[in-house]
Design an enzyme around this catalytic site. Structure first.
Site, PDB file in Angstrom:
ATOM      1  N   GLU A   1      13.821  35.293 -13.762  1.00  0.00           N
ATOM      2  CA  GLU A   1      13.264  36.506 -14.356  1.00  0.00           C
ATOM      3  C   GLU A   1      14.160  37.106 -15.462  1.00  0.00           C
ATOM      4  O   GLU A   1      13.676  37.478 -16.535  1.00  0.00           O
ATOM      5  CB  GLU A   1      13.126  37.496 -13.195  1.00  0.00           C
ATOM      6  CG  GLU A   1      12.492  38.779 -13.486  1.00  0.00           C
ATOM      7  CD  GLU A   1      13.111  39.871 -12.614  1.00  0.00           C
ATOM      8  OE1 GLU A   1      14.044  39.594 -11.829  1.00  0.00           O
ATOM      9  OE2 GLU A   1      12.665  41.007 -12.757  1.00  0.00           O
TER      10      GLU A   1
ATOM     11  N   ILE B   1      15.997  29.476  -6.916  1.00  0.00           N
ATOM     12  CA  ILE B   1      15.811  29.055  -5.522  1.00  0.00           C
ATOM     13  C   ILE B   1      14.961  30.076  -4.783  1.00  0.00           C
ATOM     14  O   ILE B   1      14.383  29.780  -3.759  1.00  0.00           O
ATOM     15  CB  ILE B   1      17.155  28.842  -4.782  1.00  0.00           C
ATOM     16  CG1 ILE B   1      17.948  30.133  -4.673  1.00  0.00           C
ATOM     17  CG2 ILE B   1      17.969  27.739  -5.401  1.00  0.00           C
ATOM     18  CD1 ILE B   1      19.037  30.078  -3.612  1.00  0.00           C
ATOM     19  N   ASP B   2      14.891  31.316  -5.301  1.00  0.00           N
ATOM     20  CA  ASP B   2      14.180  32.395  -4.594  1.00  0.00           C
ATOM     21  C   ASP B   2      12.657  32.255  -4.637  1.00  0.00           C
ATOM     22  O   ASP B   2      11.957  32.918  -3.877  1.00  0.00           O
ATOM     23  CB  ASP B   2      14.567  33.753  -5.189  1.00  0.00           C
ATOM     24  CG  ASP B   2      16.039  34.058  -5.011  1.00  0.00           C
ATOM     25  OD1 ASP B   2      16.636  33.544  -4.055  1.00  0.00           O
ATOM     26  OD2 ASP B   2      16.592  34.807  -5.835  1.00  0.00           O
TER      27      ASP B   2
ATOM     28  N   MET C   1      19.645  33.223   1.324  1.00  0.00           N
ATOM     29  CA  MET C   1      19.544  34.038   0.110  1.00  0.00           C
ATOM     30  C   MET C   1      18.153  34.654  -0.021  1.00  0.00           C
ATOM     31  O   MET C   1      17.205  34.232   0.638  1.00  0.00           O
ATOM     32  CB  MET C   1      19.909  33.215  -1.115  1.00  0.00           C
ATOM     33  CG  MET C   1      21.413  33.043  -1.240  1.00  0.00           C
ATOM     34  SD  MET C   1      21.886  32.221  -2.770  1.00  0.00           S
ATOM     35  CE  MET C   1      23.655  32.490  -2.748  1.00  0.00           C
ATOM     36  N   GLY C   2      18.049  35.629  -0.890  1.00  0.00           N
ATOM     37  CA  GLY C   2      16.779  36.336  -1.106  1.00  0.00           C
ATOM     38  C   GLY C   2      17.038  37.830  -1.070  1.00  0.00           C
ATOM     39  O   GLY C   2      17.077  38.435  -0.014  1.00  0.00           O
ATOM     40  N   ARG C   3      17.288  38.390  -2.272  1.00  0.00           N
ATOM     41  CA  ARG C   3      17.584  39.828  -2.333  1.00  0.00           C
ATOM     42  C   ARG C   3      16.317  40.664  -2.263  1.00  0.00           C
ATOM     43  O   ARG C   3      16.270  41.692  -1.614  1.00  0.00           O
ATOM     44  CB  ARG C   3      18.313  40.156  -3.638  1.00  0.00           C
ATOM     45  CG  ARG C   3      19.724  39.692  -3.645  1.00  0.00           C
ATOM     46  CD  ARG C   3      20.436  40.150  -4.889  1.00  0.00           C
ATOM     47  NE  ARG C   3      20.138  39.294  -6.027  1.00  0.00           N
ATOM     48  CZ  ARG C   3      20.943  39.112  -7.048  1.00  0.00           C
ATOM     49  NH1 ARG C   3      22.119  39.723  -7.072  1.00  0.00           N
ATOM     50  NH2 ARG C   3      20.624  38.331  -8.055  1.00  0.00           N
TER      51      ARG C   3
HETATM   52  O1  F6P Z   1      19.947  33.031  -8.319  1.00  0.00           O
HETATM   53  C1  F6P Z   1      19.415  33.701  -7.253  1.00  0.00           C
HETATM   54  C2  F6P Z   1      20.452  33.957  -6.193  1.00  0.00           C
HETATM   55  O2  F6P Z   1      20.834  32.731  -5.615  1.00  0.00           O
HETATM   56  C3  F6P Z   1      19.976  34.938  -5.148  1.00  0.00           C
HETATM   57  O3  F6P Z   1      19.228  34.374  -4.105  1.00  0.00           O
HETATM   58  C4  F6P Z   1      21.288  35.505  -4.671  1.00  0.00           C
HETATM   59  O4  F6P Z   1      21.096  36.794  -4.152  1.00  0.00           O
HETATM   60  C5  F6P Z   1      22.117  35.548  -5.918  1.00  0.00           C
HETATM   61  O5  F6P Z   1      21.617  34.532  -6.751  1.00  0.00           O
HETATM   62  C6  F6P Z   1      23.591  35.341  -5.683  1.00  0.00           C
HETATM   63  O6  F6P Z   1      24.251  35.506  -6.884  1.00  0.00           O
HETATM   64  P1  F6P Z   1      25.749  35.069  -7.195  1.00  0.00           P
HETATM   65  O7  F6P Z   1      25.750  33.578  -7.380  1.00  0.00           O
HETATM   66  O8  F6P Z   1      26.076  35.789  -8.442  1.00  0.00           O
HETATM   67  O9  F6P Z   1      26.569  35.449  -6.009  1.00  0.00           O
END
Ligand code: F6P
Length: 341
Positions: A102, A125-126, A168-170
């Site tokens: 995005e 990946i989300d 993961m998954g914010r």
């Molecule tokens: O790219 C998406 C993501 O993998 C999310 O699922 C996760 O919250 C975030 O990136 C983690 O980011 P970083 O690699 O900056 O810790």
């Protein structure tokens, strides 16, 4: 045509697959020339690029990460858009293929508005980009997380413990939901639907009393119904909260409420590393070819997207307008099944 490629945002299994097929299609089919900008939007912003001949991409399909490097550099301000436009002109680059989620594609939309020809490729990946049925990297992340659940299920049963697996998954719970379903978890907690920790503790108690495994899968952005607000959070350049660690809190709560011993596993960045699944290798190959074909049809300001069996193009505005999250009705239907695991 001289085409610039870049990979932005968090890395993702399959990035190299897109780079490989796009370069081969561009060079071998259309006699184009390709360059790779390094580290996401930092590359075009600082005019930092490398040549991308076919020989540079031949053997990279199964290789994780990205040969171009990545960053979360936000180039979406008017000054940066202008800088990139000028740099591309100076470097003789006719069009860009930004591969990202995005945020990366949001910048691409602004550049396209400023007159830069852009074809985006959906990566995350989300799996939370609108306009496409699926994003590459998602099935690989789900497989890696499911492998973890498979392993902790047996140790959970042996020790009559609950194990909380954080994925993961914010903002979107797609990885958690599919991992929970595929792995046979007794509960999956996602950002879209606040969870009641008493109910989770009750599920865990019932299972451990039957000497059965009790695994809870939680997305890093899941929130309890009793959320306490007001903590200071670290933000990245796109303003996203850096989160994680919810598994520890849930495990403590389950132990306190049920008396069941608990452990946690944070799958973390392992979900983004290593070789892509066969599905993602095929998908990325198709997307790279489709991006170059779209450029040669004269398209711009679009993203190549999966629609059923086809690869089509959708506007970057549609793709980046809203996040594609898990519909709560779908979650509740599947959660009912997990509650009866
Ligand atoms: O790219 C998406 C993501 O993998 C999310 O699922 C996760 O919250 C975030 O990136 C983690 O980011 P970083 O690699 O900056 O810790």
């Amino acid at each position: 045509m001289r085409i610039g490629l870049l990979t932005g945002g968090g890395d993702c299994p399959g990035l190299n697959g897109v780079i490989r097929s796009a370069v081969i299609q561009a060079v071998d089919v259309y006699a184009d020339e390709c360059v790779g900008f390094l580290d996401g939007w930092r590359g075009p912003l600082e005019n930092d690029s490398i040549p991308l001949p076919v020989s540079a991409v031949r053997d990279i399909l199964p290789v994780g990460g990205t040969i171009l490097g990545t960053s979360r550099t936000n180039a979406g301000t008017p000054e940066r858009v202008e800088q990139i436009t000028a740099n591309l002109r100076q470097a003789g680059v006719d069009a860009l293929i930004p591969i990202g989620g995005e945020d990366t594609l949001g910048v691409a939309a602004k550049l396209a508005e400023a007159g830069v020809r852009c074809i985006g490729v959906p990566k995350t990946i989300d799996n939370d980009l609108s306009g496409t049925d699926v994003t590459f990297g998602f099935t690989t992340a789900v497989q890696i997380a499911t492998d973890t659940v498979d392993r902790v299920l047996t140790t959970s049963a042996s020790h009559h413990r609950a194990i909380v697996v954080e994925v993961m998954g914010r903002h979107a719970g797609w990885i958690a939901l599919q991992t929970g379903l595929a792995g046979g978890a007794c509960a999956t907690l996602i950002p879209e639907v606040p969870f009641d920790v008493d109910e989770i503790a009750a599920r865990v108690s019932a299972l451990t009393a039957q000497r059965r495994p009790a695994v809870v899968v939680v997305a890093e952005g899941a929130v309890p119904t009793s959320l306490v607000e007001g903590e200071e959070r670290i933000l990245d350049e796109f303003g996203h909260v850096a989160i994680g660690g919810i598994a520890g809190w849930i495990a403590e709560q389950i132990a306190a409420k049920s008396g069941v011993e608990t452990r946690t596993v944070v799958v973390g960045h392992a979900q983004r590393g290593g070789t892509p699944t066969a599905f993602d290798r095929v998908l990325t190959t198709r997307l790279g070819i489709a991006a170059v074909d779209a450029l040669h049809r004269g398209e711009s300001a679009v993203m190549v997207a999966v629609r059923g069996e086809d690869i089509q193009t959708v506007s970057l505005a549609e793709a980046t307008g809203t996040l594609r999250t898990v519909p709560p009705e779908l979650f509740h239907r599947l959660d009912a099944l997990m509650a009866h695991t």
